[in-house]
Design a protein around this motif. Sequence first.
Motif, PDB file in Angstrom:
ATOM      1  N   GLN A  62       0.659  -1.092   0.137  1.00  0.00           N
ATOM      2  CA  GLN A  62      -0.079   0.108   0.042  1.00  0.00           C
ATOM      3  C   GLN A  62       0.822   1.276   0.061  1.00  0.00           C
ATOM      4  OE1 GLN A  62      -2.558  -0.431   3.408  1.00  0.00           O
ATOM      5  NE2 GLN A  62      -4.126  -1.603   2.361  1.00  0.00           N
ATOM      6  N   ALA A  63       1.837   1.340   0.821  1.00  0.00           N
ATOM      7  CA  ALA A  63       2.803   2.545   0.881  1.00  0.00           C
ATOM      8  C   ALA A  63       3.420   2.599  -0.396  1.00  0.00           C
ATOM      9  CB  ALA A  63       3.844   2.413   1.942  1.00  0.00           C
ATOM     10  N   GLU A  64       3.896   1.563  -1.134  1.00  0.00           N
ATOM     11  CA  GLU A  64       4.754   1.711  -2.240  1.00  0.00           C
ATOM     12  C   GLU A  64       3.836   2.221  -3.378  1.00  0.00           C
ATOM     13  OE1 GLU A  64       7.930  -1.092  -4.605  1.00  0.00           O
ATOM     14  OE2 GLU A  64       6.494  -2.282  -3.561  1.00  0.00           O
ATOM     15  N   ALA A  65       2.423   1.628  -3.408  1.00  0.00           N
ATOM     16  CA  ALA A  65       1.664   2.130  -4.518  1.00  0.00           C
ATOM     17  C   ALA A  65       1.278   3.695  -3.955  1.00  0.00           C
ATOM     18  CB  ALA A  65       0.398   1.297  -4.154  1.00  0.00           C
ATOM     19  N   LYS A  66       1.247   4.176  -2.911  1.00  0.00           N
ATOM     20  CA  LYS A  66       0.976   5.407  -2.632  1.00  0.00           C
ATOM     21  C   LYS A  66       1.952   6.420  -3.096  1.00  0.00           C
ATOM     22  CE  LYS A  66      -0.408   8.658   0.899  1.00  0.00           C
ATOM     23  NZ  LYS A  66      -0.589   8.761   2.491  1.00  0.00           N
ATOM     24  N   TYR A  67       3.180   5.801  -2.983  1.00  0.00           N
ATOM     25  CA  TYR A  67       4.498   6.545  -3.268  1.00  0.00           C
ATOM     26  C   TYR A  67       4.299   6.797  -4.627  1.00  0.00           C
ATOM     27  CZ  TYR A  67       9.200   7.232  -4.595  1.00  0.00           C
ATOM     28  OH  TYR A  67      10.476   7.972  -5.031  1.00  0.00           O
ATOM     29  N   GLU A  83      -0.640  -2.728 -10.531  1.00  0.00           N
ATOM     30  CA  GLU A  83      -0.274  -2.044 -11.917  1.00  0.00           C
ATOM     31  C   GLU A  83       0.746  -0.907 -11.599  1.00  0.00           C
ATOM     32  OE1 GLU A  83       0.111  -1.661 -16.058  1.00  0.00           O
ATOM     33  OE2 GLU A  83      -0.421  -3.397 -14.804  1.00  0.00           O
ATOM     34  N   VAL A  84       0.154  -0.027 -10.770  1.00  0.00           N
ATOM     35  CA  VAL A  84       1.000   1.200 -10.116  1.00  0.00           C
ATOM     36  C   VAL A  84       2.482   0.536  -9.606  1.00  0.00           C
ATOM     37  CG1 VAL A  84       1.009   3.105  -8.589  1.00  0.00           C
ATOM     38  CG2 VAL A  84      -1.152   2.644  -9.769  1.00  0.00           C
ATOM     39  N   ILE A  85       2.491  -0.407  -8.877  1.00  0.00           N
ATOM     40  CA  ILE A  85       3.559  -0.618  -8.327  1.00  0.00           C
ATOM     41  C   ILE A  85       4.589  -1.242  -9.739  1.00  0.00           C
ATOM     42  CG2 ILE A  85       4.745  -2.511  -7.018  1.00  0.00           C
ATOM     43  CD1 ILE A  85       2.520  -2.267  -5.159  1.00  0.00           C
ATOM     44  N   ARG A  86       4.063  -1.853 -10.403  1.00  0.00           N
ATOM     45  CA  ARG A  86       4.677  -2.404 -11.574  1.00  0.00           C
ATOM     46  C   ARG A  86       5.281  -1.262 -12.424  1.00  0.00           C
ATOM     47  NH1 ARG A  86       4.371  -2.817 -16.690  1.00  0.00           N
ATOM     48  NH2 ARG A  86       2.393  -2.023 -16.707  1.00  0.00           N
ATOM     49  N   MET A  87       4.387  -0.269 -12.895  1.00  0.00           N
ATOM     50  CA  MET A  87       4.718   1.058 -13.496  1.00  0.00           C
ATOM     51  C   MET A  87       5.852   1.802 -12.726  1.00  0.00           C
ATOM     52  SD  MET A  87       1.214   2.035 -14.983  1.00  0.00           S
ATOM     53  CE  MET A  87       1.454   3.607 -15.120  1.00  0.00           C
ATOM     54  N   GLY A  88       5.768   1.817 -11.504  1.00  0.00           N
ATOM     55  CA  GLY A  88       6.591   2.741 -10.516  1.00  0.00           C
ATOM     56  C   GLY A  88       8.022   1.941 -10.452  1.00  0.00           C
ATOM     57  N   ARG A  89       8.007   0.735 -10.387  1.00  0.00           N
ATOM     58  CA  ARG A  89       9.409  -0.005 -10.638  1.00  0.00           C
ATOM     59  C   ARG A  89       9.953   0.088 -11.857  1.00  0.00           C
ATOM     60  NH1 ARG A  89       7.904  -5.638  -6.834  1.00  0.00           N
ATOM     61  NH2 ARG A  89       7.507  -4.313  -5.229  1.00  0.00           N
ATOM     62  N   GLU A  90       9.419   0.022 -13.045  1.00  0.00           N
ATOM     63  CA  GLU A  90       9.924   0.289 -14.324  1.00  0.00           C
ATOM     64  C   GLU A  90      10.322   1.847 -14.362  1.00  0.00           C
ATOM     65  OE1 GLU A  90       6.526  -0.451 -17.084  1.00  0.00           O
ATOM     66  OE2 GLU A  90       6.897  -2.698 -16.603  1.00  0.00           O
ATOM     67  N   TRP A  91       9.638   2.795 -13.777  1.00  0.00           N
ATOM     68  CA  TRP A  91      10.093   4.246 -13.815  1.00  0.00           C
ATOM     69  C   TRP A  91      11.145   4.458 -12.841  1.00  0.00           C
ATOM     70  CZ3 TRP A  91      10.627   6.768  -9.270  1.00  0.00           C
ATOM     71  CH2 TRP A  91      10.993   8.216  -9.508  1.00  0.00           C
ATOM     72  N   LYS A  92      11.264   3.528 -11.790  1.00  0.00           N
ATOM     73  CA  LYS A  92      12.735   3.473 -10.939  1.00  0.00           C
ATOM     74  C   LYS A  92      13.767   3.088 -11.673  1.00  0.00           C
ATOM     75  CE  LYS A  92      14.205   2.328  -6.345  1.00  0.00           C
ATOM     76  NZ  LYS A  92      14.006   1.481  -5.255  1.00  0.00           N
ATOM     77  N   ALA A  93      13.799   1.806 -12.420  1.00  0.00           N
ATOM     78  CA  ALA A  93      14.660   1.398 -13.130  1.00  0.00           C
ATOM     79  C   ALA A  93      15.354   2.200 -14.231  1.00  0.00           C
ATOM     80  CB  ALA A  93      14.382  -0.075 -13.637  1.00  0.00           C
ATOM     81  N   ARG A  94      14.279   2.668 -14.842  1.00  0.00           N
ATOM     82  CA  ARG A  94      14.455   3.339 -16.062  1.00  0.00           C
ATOM     83  C   ARG A  94      15.385   4.668 -15.479  1.00  0.00           C
ATOM     84  NH1 ARG A  94       9.915   3.463 -17.767  1.00  0.00           N
ATOM     85  NH2 ARG A  94       9.194   5.501 -16.884  1.00  0.00           N
ATOM     86  N   THR A  95      14.841   5.299 -14.575  1.00  0.00           N
ATOM     87  CA  THR A  95      15.843   6.482 -14.018  1.00  0.00           C
ATOM     88  C   THR A  95      17.100   6.236 -13.443  1.00  0.00           C
ATOM     89  OG1 THR A  95      14.472   6.677 -11.946  1.00  0.00           O
ATOM     90  CG2 THR A  95      13.425   7.888 -13.459  1.00  0.00           C
ATOM     91  N   GLU A  96      17.347   5.008 -12.780  1.00  0.00           N
ATOM     92  CA  GLU A  96      18.468   4.696 -12.158  1.00  0.00           C
ATOM     93  C   GLU A  96      19.496   4.400 -13.492  1.00  0.00           C
ATOM     94  OE1 GLU A  96      17.844   1.368  -9.929  1.00  0.00           O
ATOM     95  OE2 GLU A  96      17.118   2.914  -8.004  1.00  0.00           O
ATOM     96  N   ARG A  97      18.916   3.831 -14.660  1.00  0.00           N
ATOM     97  CA  ARG A  97      19.828   3.815 -15.935  1.00  0.00           C
ATOM     98  C   ARG A  97      20.285   4.963 -16.382  1.00  0.00           C
ATOM     99  NH1 ARG A  97      15.834  -0.227 -16.917  1.00  0.00           N
ATOM    100  NH2 ARG A  97      14.856   0.980 -18.509  1.00  0.00           N
ATOM    101  N   GLN A  98      19.441   5.734 -16.449  1.00  0.00           N
ATOM    102  CA  GLN A  98      19.511   7.202 -16.980  1.00  0.00           C
ATOM    103  C   GLN A  98      20.651   7.904 -16.287  1.00  0.00           C
ATOM    104  OE1 GLN A  98      15.733   8.909 -17.211  1.00  0.00           O
ATOM    105  NE2 GLN A  98      15.153   8.173 -19.245  1.00  0.00           N
TER     106      GLN A  98
END
Length: 179
Positions: A62-67, A83-98
Motif C-alpha cells: 500500500q505504501a509503495e503504491a501510494k508513493y 499495476e501502479v507498483i509495476r509501473m513505478g518499479r519500471e520508472w525507478k529502473a529507467r531513472t537509475e539507468r539514466q
Amino acid sequence: MKHNSVCISLRAASMLLAAAFTCPTAMADWDPVMEAKEQAAREAEARQAAERERQNQALKSQAEAKYYRGVLGTQAAGKSDAEVIRMGREWKARTERQAGAAQADYTARFGAQGERIGAAAARAERQAPARQTQAENAIRQASGGKYQRMEDLANLSDAELEALARNAAGQGSAQRNKP
C-alpha cells in the motif's frame, strides 16, 4: 562360520529390541497428548507468523503504491495497486539507468577536469573559515565596531545596509587614495 556370525547378529538385535520394549522407562517420558498439544501450538504460532507477514507485506504494498501514485501522477489514475507498483518499479529502473548513463557520460567528458574541480572545491571548503573571518573583520571596520558578525547584518533594514555599504565604499576609496 558365516552362518554363525549372521545368527549372532540377529540374536543380538532381537535381544536389544526385546529389552527396549520390555523396559518400562524406555517410553515413559513420551506423552502423546502433550506432544499433540505442543504440535498444535507450533502450528498456531506458524499460522500467526504467516498472518503477520501477510499484513506487513500488504502495508508495504500500500505504501509503495501510494508513493508511486504520487510520482507517476496522472499515469497512475484508474490503475490497480499492482499495476501502479509495476509501473513505478519500471520508472525507478529507467531513472537509475539514466542516472548511471549521465554519470558515465560526465566522467567520460570531464574525468580529469572533474577531479580538478573536486580538488578546488575541497580547497575552497578548507579556506571558508579564513574568508568568514576576513568578511567579519571588514564588517567591523566598515561599521566602526557596531556590527561584529555576518549574522548581525541580517537584522538590518535596507536603508541601514545601504548606509553601511556607502561607508565601506568611502573607506575603501580613501585607503586607495592614500599616498
